[in-house]
Design a protein around this motif. Structure first.
Motif, short mmCIF file in Angstrom:
data_model
loop_
_atom_site.label_atom_id
_atom_site.label_comp_id
_atom_site.label_asym_id
_atom_site.label_seq_id
_atom_site.Cartn_x
_atom_site.Cartn_y
_atom_site.Cartn_z
N THR A 145 0.59 -1.66 -0.27
CA THR A 145 0.01 0.11 0.19
C THR A 145 0.80 1.25 -0.02
O THR A 145 0.04 2.03 0.15
CB THR A 145 -1.12 0.17 1.44
N THR A 146 1.78 0.96 -0.37
CA THR A 146 3.08 2.13 0.22
C THR A 146 3.18 3.40 -1.94
O THR A 146 2.61 5.05 -1.29
CB THR A 146 4.77 2.23 -0.41
N GLU A 147 2.53 2.56 -2.69
CA GLU A 147 1.88 3.59 -3.54
C GLU A 147 0.66 4.47 -3.24
O GLU A 147 -0.06 4.94 -4.01
CB GLU A 147 1.96 2.53 -4.83
N PHE A 148 -0.22 3.89 -2.36
CA PHE A 148 -1.68 4.97 -2.28
C PHE A 148 -0.80 5.53 -0.93
O PHE A 148 -0.88 7.38 -1.62
CB PHE A 148 -2.41 3.63 -1.40
N LEU A 149 -0.46 5.43 -0.65
CA LEU A 149 -0.21 6.14 1.33
C LEU A 149 0.90 7.00 0.66
O LEU A 149 0.31 8.36 1.21
CB LEU A 149 0.76 5.48 2.64
N LEU A 150 2.13 6.70 0.27
CA LEU A 150 3.43 7.48 -0.09
C LEU A 150 3.48 8.74 -1.32
O LEU A 150 3.83 8.67 -2.08
CB LEU A 150 3.93 6.46 0.35
#
Lengths: 293, 264
Positions: free
Chosen positions: B102-107
């Protein structure tokens, strides 16, 4: 003003994956296609631009600012990753509201609108969604705050043709509203319809950048002909023919150029069968760009 | 704030389960107190055990026939559980974005990585405090139910103050490893290994005084439980140095998380 500026970007990780000296710029209001086969470095370029990966050298900026030093610049950014992963135990609406909570505007109306267009059930749990539906969540999530820059990494994978059409319509609408779109794909024809300009990337290097209007004069077709009798290669010496293969009565080649020339040539032949299709990008690269470049 | 709230929600179930386990742990420990104290026969037997055996059980020189000694003995297990919670929470809350991809969501949201870590650590610290406070409350309750001797409220409060500091150290350690390690997914396992290593090391130094210098490596030995229950003393230096260690590890977590490549 250029919305995206990438200068001499280099990043190597793993053994073969990475990008080398990638430079490109995207002007405000443009739809820019970023074309290359799988594993060519499209996602690496995008992830570096977004501030997920640190470049080894070179710079990448959106609206003139690096995402590492100015993360707040991402207020204006909408991003759809190539593979969508979300918090599995959330409901779609909760996830979208959470996403919206990062932006300084009320997005609830836009969420409903987009969900209606994409035919997305907001009450479902993320873990219960199919791949295509997760992609839809990604699209809504990327557009709900009406960003000025939309970055889409392989956006159409998993969408059925009808949804693809609706999605392209959404993108055109955003462009009309003034958004800049950066769009990666491994399918040239998909990009051809939508983009103003394209860049080709292979094995981590930009091969060339072109205006779509230039590219459209050159349509690429993969043509297979089955003849009623044996033939000689000399007949197929037309300019623009490449990858010519003749096996008994079967002839195959890729053609680049004015399609009328080739239909005129084919009209002279005694055909049993004829198929005209889109060559894949790999073939175009292999038989045109590599030679020229 | 949305991030803090989100993390608290994500960990709600886990915190409830941990809290119930801690309260049950205190209860099941305290239930045994009458056997240790009532007729002193058990205590006599325990006193006759070799010192090494007593050390291994975690009694050391504690007099477990009185409530203060018995509770300190029980506390050594409570603090171990709380440390495991803190260590796994610290590594998990950082590593889960990469684990769940989910890094591509959050970050890519308009927040800095510093803000992300701050929010996550705040949410985690809040959970440490809740777990600490609930266990403290349970301890008061069950000690009061079984204690027939001297009141030990001050000792209990001091013990739980040291527990909070130990929790903070392991939280920071977990977060540090998750931010530092190439494969952050495995940081939970590494944190747990280091934690048990430190615990066992503490046991070894209980057995022999020659190795006391090794206590530096075991946060479980930073505070002398014996001095705490005997003299109601808490070393200010130990508190300060322990907090400093936690802060340094947390600073490392910030530093390495900012430098990290999010490749999923």
């Amino acid at each position: 003003m250029n919305v995206i500026e990438i200068h001499h970007l280099t990043k190597n990780y793993g053994k073969s994956r990475g990008i080398t000296d990638v430079s490109l710029s995207v002007a405000e209001g443009e739809i820019f296609g970023f074309i290359g086969p799988n594993g060519s470095g499209k996602s690496t370029t995008i992830r570096t631009l977004l501030g997920l990966i640190h470049p080894a050298s070179g710079t990448a900026a959106i609206f003139g600012k690096s995402c590492f030093e100015h993360p707040e610049i991402r207020q204006q950014l909408g991003y759809l990753p190539s593979e969508v992963f979300y918090y599995e135990n959330m409901r779609v609406l909760d996830l979208l509201n959470y996403s919206a909570s990062f932006y300084k505007k009320d997005c609830s109306k836009r969420i409903r609108e987009l969900a209606a267009v994409m035919n997305l059930d907001l009450t479902k749990k993320i873990s219960d969604l199919s791949y295509g539906n997760k992609k839809k969540v990604g699209i809504v999530q990327g557009l709900l705050h009406e960003p000025k820059l939309i970055i889409l990494d392989e956006p159409t994978g998993g969408l059925d043709p009808l949804m693809q059409q609706k999605f392209f319509e959404l993108i055109r609408e955003e462009k009309r509203k003034g958004a800049t779109v950066f769009f990666s794909s491994h399918i040239l024809s998909e990009v051809q319809k939508l983009c103003d300009r394209v860049a080709f990337i292979k094995e981590g290097r930009i091969l060339r950048q072109e205006k779509m209007s230039d590219l459209q004069e050159n349509t690429y077709k993969r043509i297979s002909i089955e003849l009623n009798q044996e033939t000689r290669p000399e007949i197929f010496q037309l300019e623009g023919i490449s990858d010519l293969q003749i096996k008994n009565k079967m002839v195959k080649f890729i053609f680049k150029g004015n399609i009328n020339q080739v239909t005129a040539m084919i009209a002279e032949l005694d055909l049993r069968n004829l198929t005209i299709g889109e060559p894949d990008l790999e073939e175009i690269f292999l038989h045109y760009y590599e030679k020229e470049g | 704030m949305n991030l803090v709230f989100m993390e608290l929600k994500a960990y709600r179930k886990s915190l409830i389960i941990w809290s119930i386990c801690m309260v049950l742990g205190v209860y099941s420990g305290m239930v045994k107190y009458p056997t240790y104290s009532s007729d002193h026969a058990a205590n006599d037997v325990l006193q006759q055990l070799p010192r090494t055996m007593r050390a291994l059980f975690g009694m050391g020189s504690l007099n477990v026939s009185v409530m203060s000694g018995f509770f300190a003995f029980l506390f050594s297990y409570i603090v171990l559980a709380a440390a495991i919670h803190a260590g796994l929470l610290g590594s998990g809350i950082i590593a889960k974005e990469e684990r769940d991809k989910t890094t591509e969501f959050l970050l890519v949201k308009p927040v800095s990585r510093t803000m992300v870590i701050t929010a996550k650590l705040m949410a985690a610290m809040l959970q440490l405090v809740v777990l600490n406070a609930l266990t403290l409350a349970a301890s008061f309750l069950f000690v009061a139910a079984y204690n027939k001797g001297k009141d030990i409220s001050v000792e209990i409060v001091l013990l739980f103050a040291t527990m909070l500091i130990i929790q903070l150290i392991f939280l920071s350690l977990g977060a540090f490893l998750a931010a530092r390690m190439q494969r952050s997914k495995t940081s939970g396992a590494v944190t747990a290994s280091l934690l048990f290593g430190a615990y066992i090391l503490g046991k070894i130094t209980d057995l022999t005084h020659h190795l006391n210098v090794l206590n530096l490596l075991s946060p479980f030995k930073y505070f002398s439980t014996g001095a705490l229950v005997d003299k109601q003393e808490l070393s200010f230096t130990a508190v300060l140095l322990s907090l400093l260690l936690a802060v340094l590890l947390a600073a490392g977590a910030y530093y390495f998380y900012k430098k990290r490549d999010m490749n999923n």
